[in-house]
Enzyme design. Structure first.
Site, PDB file in Angstrom:
ATOM      1  N   GLU A  90       0.715  -1.254   0.004  1.00 11.61           N
ATOM      2  CA  GLU A  90      -0.206   0.040   0.229  1.00 11.61           C
ATOM      3  C   GLU A  90       0.969   1.355   0.007  1.00 11.61           C
ATOM      4  O   GLU A  90       1.585   1.429   1.013  1.00 11.61           O
ATOM      5  CB  GLU A  90      -0.886  -0.088   1.408  1.00 11.61           C
ATOM      6  CG  GLU A  90      -2.088   0.779   1.009  1.00 11.61           C
ATOM      7  CD  GLU A  90      -1.926   2.220   1.522  1.00 11.61           C
ATOM      8  OE1 GLU A  90      -1.735   3.171   0.855  1.00 11.61           O
ATOM      9  OE2 GLU A  90      -2.085   2.391   2.877  1.00 11.61           O
TER      10      GLU A  90
ATOM     11  N   GLU B 126       4.312  13.481  -4.683  1.00 11.83           N
ATOM     12  CA  GLU B 126       3.669  12.986  -3.430  1.00 11.83           C
ATOM     13  C   GLU B 126       4.686  14.089  -2.651  1.00 11.83           C
ATOM     14  O   GLU B 126       5.638  13.866  -2.086  1.00 11.83           O
ATOM     15  CB  GLU B 126       3.585  11.926  -3.089  1.00 11.83           C
ATOM     16  CG  GLU B 126       2.577  11.483  -1.806  1.00 11.83           C
ATOM     17  CD  GLU B 126       2.682  10.289  -1.228  1.00 11.83           C
ATOM     18  OE1 GLU B 126       1.474   9.905  -0.741  1.00 11.83           O
ATOM     19  OE2 GLU B 126       3.579   9.385  -1.477  1.00 11.83           O
TER      20      GLU B 126
ATOM     21  N   CYS C 172      -1.474   9.097   2.754  1.00 10.67           N
ATOM     22  CA  CYS C 172      -1.226   8.414   1.143  1.00 10.67           C
ATOM     23  C   CYS C 172      -2.365   8.702   0.413  1.00 10.67           C
ATOM     24  O   CYS C 172      -2.211   8.781  -0.838  1.00 10.67           O
ATOM     25  CB  CYS C 172      -0.925   7.156   1.459  1.00 10.67           C
ATOM     26  SG  CYS C 172      -2.384   6.000   1.990  1.00 10.67           S
TER      27      CYS C 172
END
Length: 507
Positions: free
Chosen positions: A280, A411, A314
């Site tokens: 993940e 990110e 996330c």
């Protein structure tokens, strides 16, 4: 590195739950084979309060030698002893008991998460700890519902012969689990719950920045009555303990939550014995506001999508796409929401946004802001570090951003959102999908057809419509593309901790 013993640094933090203060007043050890032990090397490392940068406590630093011991304990617990002979009902009762114990110590765990990670105490109370409790209870129920199937088969080369064919779902074995620092307790629960429900044994490596709640959870695991070696907890650094766990030949599966960059390293390390892998990973999630949306809900919703957990999420809605005719109104509204956020130490009552988790993360976010400004972005609000003590950054809304900018493509993992206008639906979908990630997305509209159309067009593992950051133990979570492999939570998570065995019996 140091071999210091107890430190009282954390015990003097005002407003911290007394049980949490007691827990952090002593140096922490590793949990291996049901016992709390020092690291084989004798080394320890410091854990820090991100609101001050001061050390909280020393924690034993596990490395390859300790991972070897923990994997050996997990293998023994999987192959023999009470764990493999327990009924599914007995396993489920233990998992439920762990959830009950966690709920009993809610205030203590909320305080530990807040002081260790920096997140607001109020958020940890209503989100992190209750969600972890719910996850354990949900998975406890699944322990008795992992079933195989019977298969009517036809064998052309054996005319007249009769067979009874069926499948069994069996635990994958010893699992190495590596969790991140943004939701330390919740990520531990997401990993431990399905592995325990299916009958696996575990070596858990918490993030070196935030090991405290995992270690306290280890105490509850032993109190709940789990057999020795079923859950082993080895804090340490990723390049030592984490790498050793991912590469270990006696680990049957590696489960990792963290950055995409480290996820690639996990895959390479796992290639030695071709262990199963679930990941993940990162995200750069689009959050779309249409002109027909209920802006009274969409504006605070868009702010929450990025500023929740300080943007250290996330699936944070970090790319905000707004239909042109309401662009100014929404940007001004989200900026106003950002300005209202009370920033301070997470463990102080009333704080709505705490510090980033570490100096490294602070420097990362600040460097992205500088890169954005150099490329022509402007801050409607925020854009700077707050003060010189602790790792605080202003909630930031950037405009005049384009898709070629680092702040849009990469990110950031901080409280920074880039706002961009759109006026064409097909172009919007292309922009939303113009990323290597595919973890989450948001759509705000009153048009149900448009909502379903966008949910189909956007390639992401979770699409929230007229809401954001809604999680439930029954709802699978995971990503498309470079946001990972597999799913956390829900029935799908159980599938990833089991093997399917086919059995064929001649009658």
């Amino acid at each position: 590195m140091t071999t210091a013993t107890a430190t009282k640094t954390g015990a003097g933090i005002s407003g911290i739950n007394s049980d949490a203060q007691k827990f952090i007043s002593k140096s922490k050890k590793l949990l291996i084979n049901g016992k709390w032990v020092d690291a084989s090397s004798g080394k320890t490392f410091g854990v820090y309060d991100p609101s001050t940068g001061k050390e909280i406590v020393q924690v034993a630093e596990g490395d390859k030698a300790d991972i070897d011991l923990a994997v050996k304990a997990a293998r023994k617990a999987f192959d023999s002893g009470p764990w493999p002979s327990m009924t599914p009902s007995e396993r489920g009762k233990l998992i439920w008991r762990l959830g009950d114990l966690l709920e009993k110590h809610l205030e203590e765990f909320a305080a530990l998460e807040s002081i260790d990670n920096g997140k607001p105490l109020a958020i940890a109370r209503v989100a992190d700890v209750p969600l972890a409790v719910d996850l354990f209870r949900y998975m406890a129920g699944w322990a008795t519902k992992i079933e195989g199937t019977t298969i009517p088969i036809t064998v052309p080369y054996a005319p007249g012969a009769r067979f009874h064919a069926y499948t069994r779902r069996e635990p994958v074995g010893v699992v190495g689990q590596i969790i991140p620092w943004n939701f330390p307790l919740l990520m531990a629960a997401w990993k431990l719950g399905p592995a325990l429900a299916t009958g696996c044994t575990i070596v858990l490596k918490p993030a070196e920045q935030t090991p405290l709640s995992a270690l306290r959870l280890g105490e509850l695991i032993m109190e709940a009555g789990f057999p020795e070696g079923v859950v082993n907890i080895v804090p340490g650094y990723g390049e030592t303990a984490g790498a050793a766990l991912a590469a270990h030949d006696d680990v049957d599966k590696a489960a990792f939550t963290g950055s995409t960059e480290v996820g690639r390293k996990i895959v390479h390390a796992a290639a030695g014995n071709l262990k199963k892998v679930t990941l993940e990973l990162g995200g750069k999630s689009p959050n779309v506001v249409f002109a027909d949306a209920d802006l009274s809900a969409a504006i605070p919703g868009a702010a929450s999508a990025i500023f929740f957990n300080h943007g250290q999420c996330c699936c944070a809605g970090s790319r905000l796409y707004i239909e042109k005719k309401v662009f100014d109104q929404v940007v001004e509204g989200v900026s106003a929401e950002a300005k209202k956020i009370k920033v301070g130490p997470g463990h102080e009552e009333g704080t709505q946004m705490g510090p980033l988790v570490s100096e490294e993360q602070l420097n990362r976010v600040v460097s992205y802001l500088e890169a954005g400004f150099e490329a022509g972005a402007r801050a409607m609000t925020g854009g700077c570090r707050i003060g010189e003590k602790g790792y605080f950054v202003e909630p930031t809304v950037l405009i005049d951003t384009t898709h070629d900018m680092k702040v849009v493509k990469e990110e950031i993992f901080g409280p920074v959102v880039t706002a961009m206008p759109f006026d064409d639906l097909d172009d919007l979908a292309a922009q939303a999908n113009d990323t290597v990630y595919g973890l989450g997305a948001g759509v705000w509209t009153r048009d149900i057809s448009k909502a379903h159309l966008m949910a189909e067009k956007i390639r992401a593992g979770t699409i929230w419509v007229n809401c954001y950051n809604i999680f439930d133990a029954a709802m699978p979570f995971g990503g498309f593309k470079q946001s990972g492999w597999g799913r956390e939570m829900g029935k799908q998570a159980l599938d990833l901790y089991t093997e399917t065995k086919a059995v064929c019996v001649a009658l």
